[in-house]
Design a protein around this motif. Structure first.
Motif, PDB file in Angstrom:
ATOM      1  N   CYS A  23       0.852  -1.171  -0.034  1.00 25.73           N
ATOM      2  CA  CYS A  23       0.079  -0.031   0.107  1.00 25.73           C
ATOM      3  C   CYS A  23       0.953   1.302  -0.008  1.00 25.73           C
ATOM      4  N   ALA A  24       2.295   1.429  -0.318  1.00 27.06           N
ATOM      5  CA  ALA A  24       3.056   2.347  -0.507  1.00 27.06           C
ATOM      6  C   ALA A  24       2.745   3.136  -1.479  1.00 27.06           C
ATOM      7  N   ARG A  25       2.188   4.387  -1.506  1.00 24.22           N
ATOM      8  CA  ARG A  25       1.860   5.118  -2.701  1.00 24.22           C
ATOM      9  C   ARG A  25       2.846   5.616  -3.390  1.00 24.22           C
ATOM     10  N   HIS A  26       2.703   6.027  -4.766  1.00 24.99           N
ATOM     11  CA  HIS A  26       3.610   6.553  -5.581  1.00 24.99           C
ATOM     12  C   HIS A  26       4.265   7.881  -4.877  1.00 24.99           C
ATOM     13  N   ALA A  27       3.397   8.677  -4.197  1.00 28.43           N
ATOM     14  CA  ALA A  27       3.570   9.991  -3.470  1.00 28.43           C
ATOM     15  C   ALA A  27       4.685   9.860  -2.372  1.00 28.43           C
ATOM     16  N   ALA A  28       4.664   8.598  -1.983  1.00 28.74           N
ATOM     17  CA  ALA A  28       5.526   8.195  -0.756  1.00 28.74           C
ATOM     18  C   ALA A  28       7.063   8.451  -1.324  1.00 28.74           C
ATOM     19  N   PHE A  29       7.450   8.445  -2.425  1.00 30.59           N
ATOM     20  CA  PHE A  29       8.586   8.551  -2.960  1.00 30.59           C
ATOM     21  C   PHE A  29       9.070  10.087  -3.500  1.00 30.59           C
ATOM     22  N   HIS A  30       8.004  10.883  -3.434  1.00 23.17           N
ATOM     23  CA  HIS A  30       8.432  12.109  -3.952  1.00 23.17           C
ATOM     24  C   HIS A  30       9.507  12.757  -3.136  1.00 23.17           C
ATOM     25  N   LYS A  31       9.960  12.437  -1.961  1.00 19.04           N
ATOM     26  CA  LYS A  31      11.045  12.821  -1.287  1.00 19.04           C
ATOM     27  C   LYS A  31      12.039  11.370  -1.184  1.00 19.04           C
ATOM     28  N   PRO A  32      13.242  11.492  -1.077  1.00 20.89           N
ATOM     29  CA  PRO A  32      14.005  10.261  -1.022  1.00 20.89           C
ATOM     30  C   PRO A  32      13.562   9.687   0.211  1.00 20.89           C
ATOM     31  N   VAL A  33      13.258   8.350   0.155  1.00 19.22           N
ATOM     32  CA  VAL A  33      12.685   7.417   1.188  1.00 19.22           C
ATOM     33  C   VAL A  33      14.098   7.046   2.087  1.00 19.22           C
ATOM     34  N   VAL A  34      15.283   6.923   1.422  1.00 17.48           N
ATOM     35  CA  VAL A  34      16.271   6.329   2.093  1.00 17.48           C
ATOM     36  C   VAL A  34      17.598   7.201   1.697  1.00 17.48           C
TER      37      VAL A  34
END
Ligand SMILES: Cc1cc2nc3c(=O)[nH]c(=O)nc-3n(C[C@H](O)[C@H](O)[C@H](O)COP(=O)(O)OP(=O)(O)OC[C@H]3O[C@@H](n4cnc5c(N)ncnc54)[C@H](O)[C@@H]3O)c2cc1C
Length: 285
Positions: free
Chosen positions: A76-87
């Protein structure tokens, strides 16, 4: 148009979701994640699932986490979760760079990374990312768990190795080397449209020469894939215009381009040459 009638199930746990999916899959039961592909298809009655297993209330499926080697991306991780670097790794920047090319902002707020992989549109940016980086997909059902390599996962246009009762619970992407370089480029006629061709490249520099090149092309064939000839042309060479053009030419010759209502094979071959060269140029900036 409105969708055909369906029953929506809203499980709260993964076990419950898998049990319901196993029960309804034989009646064309489908998983509902972000709904950004499935709902429009249902509205046009191109799909008429009798049951939807809505996974949005299942606790923990929106998890995005790194163990230092691998980034795990929950269903359920959305595309928008990656707008900023996640790691804090070049992979984080790569994903945020790619994410902004997916559709439009409202769609990115609902659509999911794993939903894109399960939907397997040949032009999907996340499918290209998974193929280029050799992601692995974790599929679960009441029968157990399977880990599927990207090269075995994408089976063709909107077709994957997932069985009808399997839920893609997680995608795993390997972190990149700290000094990895990357570049992404896609061509579409309007911002937010699906790409007519897209390319993702990563590599490292060792003694000023390209090493460990990965070059993936999407949108041009029924499924995204790494281009072995292009990677071979790059490895061992110093980055530069001449080698980038030669590598792009190798990619354009290696593909078997799709022909569809949007464009013909010759134009797609030209586009592949252009997007690979531009992705390589971006990587070297
Ligand atoms: C106008 C518009 C423009 C778009 N542009 C782009 C674009 O440029 N690039 C792009 O990549 N996408 C684009 N999309 C599609 C969007 O990214 C979707 O979000 C994505 O394709 C599917 O994700 P979802 O979570 O919405 O899946 P859903 O629509 O919920 O499901 C899609 C399919 O995958 C299955 N599924 C979903 N999740 C799982 C799972 N975890 N396990 C098993 N099966 C599952 C469903 O049963 C269904 O068959 C666009 C969509 C629209 C409406």
């Amino acid at each position: 148009m409105k969708p055909a009638p369906f029953i929506r199930h809203v499980p709260r746990t993964l076990d419950e979701a898998l049990k319901i999916l196993s029960d309804v899959a034989p009646q064309d039961g489908r998983v509902l994640a972000g709904g950004q592909s499935l709902v429009p298809i249902m509205a046009f009655r191109l799909a008429k699932p009798a049951h939807l297993v809505d996974i949005n209330e299942v606790e923990g499926l929106d998890r995005v986490a790194s163990d230092g080697n691998v980034l795990s991306i929950g269903a359920c991780a959305r595309h928008a979760a990656f707008h900023k670097p996640v790691v804090d790794n070049p992979l984080g920047k790569l994903l945020s760079n790619v994410a902004r090319h997916i559709a439009h902002y409202p769609i990115r707020m609902r659509g999911t990374f794993c939903g894109s992989l399960a939907h397997a549109d040949p032009a999907s940016e996340w499918c290209l990312t998974a193929a280029t980086l050799d992601a692995t997909m974790v599929a679960k059902s009441t029968r157990g768990e399977r880990v599927i390599a990207a090269k075995d996962f994408f089976a063709g246009i909107m077709a994957t190795a997932l069985a009808e009762d399997e839920l893609l619970v997680e995608a795993r992407l390997p972190l990149l080397a700290a000094d990895a370089k990357f570049g992404f480029n896609e061509f579409n006629r309007r911002a937010g449209d699906f790409a007519l061709a897209a390319a993702l490249v990563t590599y490292r520099l060792q003694d000023g020469k390209i090493a460990g090149a990965r070059v993936g092309v999407g949108g041009a064939e029924p499924r995204p894939r790494r281009m072995a000839q292009t990677e071979a042309a790059l490895n061992g060479q110093p980055p530069g215009d001449k080698i980038f053009r030669a590598a792009a030419e190798a990619a354009s010759q290696a593909i078997d381009p799709l022909e569809d209502h949007q464009t013909n094979a010759d134009y797609r071959r030209d586009l592949v040459r252009a997007v690979v060269r531009r992705a390589l140029e971006t990587s070297a900036q």
